[in-house]
Design an enzyme around this catalytic site. Structure first.
Site, short mmCIF file in Angstrom:
data_model
loop_
_atom_site.label_atom_id
_atom_site.label_comp_id
_atom_site.label_asym_id
_atom_site.label_seq_id
_atom_site.Cartn_x
_atom_site.Cartn_y
_atom_site.Cartn_z
N ARG A 89 -22.67 40.86 -39.38
CA ARG A 89 -21.96 40.15 -40.35
C ARG A 89 -20.85 39.27 -39.91
O ARG A 89 -20.25 38.59 -40.63
CB ARG A 89 -21.15 41.30 -41.56
N ARG A 145 -15.31 40.13 -51.83
CA ARG A 145 -16.54 40.19 -50.84
C ARG A 145 -17.10 38.91 -50.79
O ARG A 145 -17.65 38.48 -49.63
CB ARG A 145 -17.37 41.21 -51.67
#
Ligand code: B4P
Length: 190
Positions: A89, A145
């Site tokens: 990520r 997020r």
């Protein structure tokens, strides 16, 4: 040995599609989100640390994630292939993955990016929140997020593209159509 990364924003369908791929191929599956949620459920030290980040929509620190990943990967070997869902990520995670795989004589075969608009991602995650019981599936955390995704994770697409590994797939449509598009790319790997 095939190492396949399913890449995309929160709610893009990484977990959903990974499950379908594992049914079809003799591959193993690493979902870093699932690993962390299991630690939270078992109330381990790692779980308590992870929860403090996940509940705010933030990423778990790279050093922690990288050490978990190597141990999880080794526990799955030997196998024909591994699907990485939710990892890497960040660029440091991608670099660590490259090092970890090359130390084991293998590499990333393909990075499959599921493309979905932010509006649809928000809609899907709010819907999932009604039944998932996940503390991070609420409107405020979803916005956080998505911001984290655009700032820290999305730049990885260009990083993998420069290395000739990125394939973009439309993540909107039926599960079957999306899965067929992913399988076509995996089958190209030979
Ligand atoms: P994850 O568990 O990886 O979850 P996600 O990104 O929210 O979801 P995913 O893309 O898998 O969506 P899904 O298939 O469920 O991460 C959770 C948290 O863990 C992160 O925020 C972070 O804090 C932490 N974390 C995890 N990995 C980390 C790492 N490497 N480094 C640091 N921190 C890390 O799909 C979502 C919904 O859409 C579902 O309800 C599904 O049914 C629906 N859906 C899927 N495909 C659809 C389609 N085609 N049409 C309609 N709906 C669809």
């Amino acid at each position: 040995m095939k190492n396949i990364i399913i890449f995309g924003a929160p709610g893009s369908g990484k977990g959903t599609q990974s499950d379908l791929l594992v049914e079809k191929y003799a591959f193993r599956h690493i979902s870093t989100g699932d690993v962390l949620r299991a630690e939270i459920k078992n109330d381990t030290q790692l779980g308590r640390t992870a929860k403090s980040y996940i509940d705010k929509g933030q990423l778990i620190p790279d050093s922690l994630m990288i050490s978990i990943l190597a141990a999880t990967y080794d526990s799955l070997l030997p196998c024909e292939g591994v699907i990485f869902d939710g990892f890497p990520r960040t660029i440091p995670q991608a670099e660590a993955l490259q090092d970890m795989l090359s130390q084991r004589g293998t590499n990333v075969g393909v990075v499959l990016e599921l493309q979905v608009s932010d509006d649809l991602l928000t809609e899907r995650l709010l819907l999932r929140g009604k039944t998932s019981g996940r503390a991070d599936d609420n409107a405020e955390t979803i916005q956080a997020r998505l911001a984290v995704y655009h700032n820290q994770t999305a730049p990885l697409a260009a990083w993998y593209d420069e290395r000739g590994l990125l394939v973009r797939v439309n993540g909107v449509g039926s599960l079957e159509d999306i899965n067929a598009a992913l399988c076509a790319e995996i089958n190209h790997l030979g």
